[in-house]
Design an enzyme around this catalytic site. Structure first.
Site, short mmCIF file in Angstrom:
data_model
loop_
_atom_site.label_atom_id
_atom_site.label_comp_id
_atom_site.label_asym_id
_atom_site.label_seq_id
_atom_site.Cartn_x
_atom_site.Cartn_y
_atom_site.Cartn_z
N CYS A 1 31.96 6.77 52.81
CA CYS A 1 32.84 6.43 51.83
C CYS A 1 32.03 6.23 50.48
O CYS A 1 32.62 6.64 49.60
CB CYS A 1 33.82 5.24 52.19
SG CYS A 1 34.94 5.57 53.26
N HIS B 1 38.65 6.23 56.44
CA HIS B 1 38.63 4.99 56.12
C HIS B 1 39.55 4.71 54.76
O HIS B 1 39.84 5.74 54.18
CB HIS B 1 37.37 4.53 55.83
CG HIS B 1 36.27 4.36 56.86
ND1 HIS B 1 35.01 4.21 56.76
CD2 HIS B 1 36.61 4.40 58.34
CE1 HIS B 1 34.55 3.99 58.15
NE2 HIS B 1 35.51 4.15 58.82
N GLU C 1 39.01 3.63 51.51
CA GLU C 1 38.46 4.13 50.39
C GLU C 1 38.74 5.74 50.12
O GLU C 1 39.18 6.15 49.40
CB GLU C 1 37.11 3.64 50.42
CG GLU C 1 36.97 2.16 50.29
CD GLU C 1 36.51 1.73 51.70
OE1 GLU C 1 36.10 0.47 51.85
OE2 GLU C 1 36.71 2.47 52.75
#
Length: 159
Positions: free
Chosen positions: A106, A77, A79
């Site tokens: 995350c 992801h 982040e």
């Protein structure tokens, strides 16, 4: 007299997150993140994509099918990528601008890295257990989160 239609800091950093999202090869969801430190300095950026060294052409991008035949076991992801892309030391006290509210995985990385605030553009999965878990952990640890509220402004880039 200075111009009055310049971008706010929030608009600027969310714009960087949106631009970063355009690097994603995901055909369904493009997410970008921009981590900002003291004095409005960009520390790192990231987008959702396959791990370094894993071919974007060989990995699955679908959302359905057996676990090893869809993207969910593989995609990093935005982040998490932004956190992992930072090589300057501590992220303690930083702000993360993300185009999508962070998932629970995350959220754990955000908390552990010392990021203290999330500014998000969309919370389209707000009813999911992963998002509820993120908010529970953020609330327990004092990580602030807020919806991006910049004035809408179209920006055209010619590259």
């Amino acid at each position: 007299m200075k111009r009055k239609d310049y971008l706010s800091w929030d608009q600027y950093f969310m714009g960087i997150a949106l631009l970063s999202a355009q690097r994603s090869k995901d055909p369904n969801t493009q997410v970008g993140a921009c981590i900002v430190g003291a004095n409005n300095k960009i520390l790192s950026v990231g987008y959702n994509g396959m791990p370094s060294g894993c071919s974007d052409d060989e990995m699955p991008w679908g959302r359905e099918g057996a676990p090893l035949e869809n993207k969910y076991y593989f995609v990093c992801h935005a982040e998490l990528n932004a956190i992992l892309n930072y090589s300057g030391g501590s992220l303690t006290g930083a702000i993360c601008y993300s185009t999508l509210f962070p998932c629970n995985e995350c959220a754990k990385a955000i908390i552990q890295s010392g990021i203290r605030e999330i500014v998000y553009l969309s919370d389209k999965y707000s009813d999911s257990e992963t998002t509820m878990a993120s908010k529970l952990m953020f609330n327990m640890t004092g990580v602030k989160y807020r919806l991006f509220e910049g004035k809408e402004q179209n920006i055209e880039l010619k590259l």
